[in-house]
Enzyme design. Structure first.
Site, PDB file in Angstrom:
ATOM      1  N   THR A 136       0.813  -1.216   0.000  1.00  0.00           N
ATOM      2  CA  THR A 136       0.000   0.000   0.000  1.00  0.00           C
ATOM      3  C   THR A 136       0.847   1.267   0.000  1.00  0.00           C
ATOM      4  O   THR A 136       0.444   2.284  -0.564  1.00  0.00           O
ATOM      5  CB  THR A 136      -0.928  -0.003   1.236  1.00  0.00           C
ATOM      6  OG1 THR A 136      -1.800  -1.112   1.121  1.00  0.00           O
ATOM      7  CG2 THR A 136      -1.740   1.260   1.353  1.00  0.00           C
TER       8      THR A 136
ATOM      9  N   SER B  60       1.939  -7.835  -0.522  1.00  0.00           N
ATOM     10  CA  SER B  60       2.829  -8.599   0.356  1.00  0.00           C
ATOM     11  C   SER B  60       2.398 -10.054   0.517  1.00  0.00           C
ATOM     12  O   SER B  60       3.182 -10.878   0.991  1.00  0.00           O
ATOM     13  CB  SER B  60       2.972  -7.918   1.714  1.00  0.00           C
ATOM     14  OG  SER B  60       1.787  -7.991   2.444  1.00  0.00           O
TER      15      SER B  60
ATOM     16  N   THR C  87       1.650  -4.145   4.350  1.00  0.00           N
ATOM     17  CA  THR C  87       1.539  -4.362   5.795  1.00  0.00           C
ATOM     18  C   THR C  87       0.964  -5.736   6.164  1.00  0.00           C
ATOM     19  O   THR C  87       1.172  -6.199   7.277  1.00  0.00           O
ATOM     20  CB  THR C  87       0.650  -3.281   6.448  1.00  0.00           C
ATOM     21  OG1 THR C  87      -0.652  -3.348   5.875  1.00  0.00           O
ATOM     22  CG2 THR C  87       1.243  -1.895   6.265  1.00  0.00           C
ATOM     23  N   ASP C  88       0.250  -6.367   5.210  1.00  0.00           N
ATOM     24  CA  ASP C  88      -0.441  -7.612   5.577  1.00  0.00           C
ATOM     25  C   ASP C  88       0.513  -8.712   6.053  1.00  0.00           C
ATOM     26  O   ASP C  88       0.170  -9.494   6.934  1.00  0.00           O
ATOM     27  CB  ASP C  88      -1.284  -8.127   4.405  1.00  0.00           C
ATOM     28  CG  ASP C  88      -2.511  -7.244   4.167  1.00  0.00           C
ATOM     29  OD1 ASP C  88      -2.790  -6.380   5.015  1.00  0.00           O
ATOM     30  OD2 ASP C  88      -3.191  -7.427   3.137  1.00  0.00           O
TER      31      ASP C  88
END
Ligand code: GLU
Length: 340
Positions: free
Chosen positions: A33, A80, A112-113
């Site tokens: 993101t 990710s 970020t996941d």
């Protein structure tokens, strides 16, 4: 077993004009993101990820040139969820080579996941005492109040700060400095997504100044793996525990080629009776099953005939440690000790 072949160096995409007074910083971009965009400045959920390359990210924050001589590397441009073992190995090996030279610190931009998985992997596979900082964003670059640019600038400040050495891999998100070993994503949408509830944060950012709460410290009993000649790691799957779980998921994972399995059990790693029986049979045959927990924090310890307790590691971090340990040819007992 781990396959061993040398990986080549990756050349930088961006080399900003150097100043001798400033520290050298490398920024490795992987996607996510922080490099995402949308045609709407209020869209925070249906945008495209990984649309900006490392040049655009660096040029989006001209203030970076005030704090460091920046080199940018494009490692991948992915969500990710698609960060593969190969991408992680490429990162670890390039960072080890880079920090052995005159680079003072490294920042990795990441979705970020699964940021915590790469952060944990790098904790186990990098060897420098210089700062390695992972950073992401919860809002795409086009959003009103996008968090990525400030997160990136703060991450660069941490990565080049003299007090940041000897703290292992770190994360910088939402003004907080976390340990890459312990941090977890705990919220799916908001900028304060990352928490380290039991172990706490390393410190807080005030503008561009890192304020550390403690003198340098590292996580206890951290395993280390040399992956300089590794190109592949054994497959490890994660299965989920719930009421009345059958062993079918476990058997399906093994049939699909898993060399080890992690179970996100309930509570302190509890399993249904049929699943526990299957875990006991596999353990007796020497097949590693790590029992972690679907609960956000806590310690899992189990009897030696009932699998391997994950200790404090959550399922996704357990998967990484188990894969590295199996790939290194460790015995069941050695693997058990690593998780303790
Ligand atoms: N799923 C995407 C990723 O992890 C977007 C999440 C994010 O970066 O915040 O790359």
């Amino acid at each position: 077993m781990i396959k061993k072949v040398m990986l080549g160096m990756i050349l930088p995409l961006t080399v900003a004009t150097s100043s001798f007074a400033l520290p050298n910083l490398s920024i490795y971009a992987t996607g996510g993101t922080i490099a995402g965009s949308s045609s709407s400045n209020t869209d925070t959920s249906k945008y495209s990820v990984a649309t900006l390359n490392v040049d655009k990210l660096i040029n989006g924050v001209p203030e970076l040139q005030n704090i460091a001589n920046v080199k940018g590397y494009q490692i991948s441009s992915v969500d990710s969820n698609d960060v593969s073992t190969q991408i992680k190995l490429k990162l670890a090996n390039q960072i080890n080579q880079d920090l052995a030279g005159d680079t003072e610190g490294v920042v990795i931009t990441h979705g970020t996941d699964t940021l915590e998985e790469t952060a944990y992997f790098l904790s186990l596979t990098t060897f420098s005492n210089k700062p390695i900082v992972l950073v992401g964003a919860m809002r795409p670059s086009t959003a009103l109040s996008a968090d990525g640019y400030m997160n990136l600038l703060q991450a660069a400040s941490v990565a080049t700060h003299p007090q940041s050495k000897n703290r292992g891999v770190m994360t910088v998100m939402n003004d907080r400095i976390g340990s890459g070993y312990y941090i977890t994503k705990m919220q799916a949408n908001t900028p304060d997504a990352f928490r380290s509830e039991e172990s706490g944060y390393y410190g807080q950012m005030v503008g561009l100044d890192p304020h550390f709460y403690y003198t340098p410290q590292m996580p206890m009993n951290m395993s280390k793996f040399d992956v300089s000649k590794v190109t592949e790691l054994p497959k490890v799957e994660i299965i989920y525990g719930y009421q009345d779980t059958s062993p079918a998921q476990l058997d399906a994972a093994i049939a699909a080629g898993a060399r080890g399995v992690v179970i996100a059990g309930t509570g302190a790693g509890s399993l249904s009776k049929p699943l526990l029986e299957r875990v006991k049979q596999l353990t007796a045959k020497g097949f590693p099953v790590v029992r972690s927990t679907r609960v956000p924090s806590g310690y899992v310890d189990v009897s030696a005939d009932e699998g391997i307790g994950s200790g404090f590691l959550n399922p996704q971090k357990s998967r990484i440690l188990l894969s590295l340990a199996i790939g290194s040819g460790y015995s069941m007992e050695n693997i058990r000790q690593r998780f303790k």
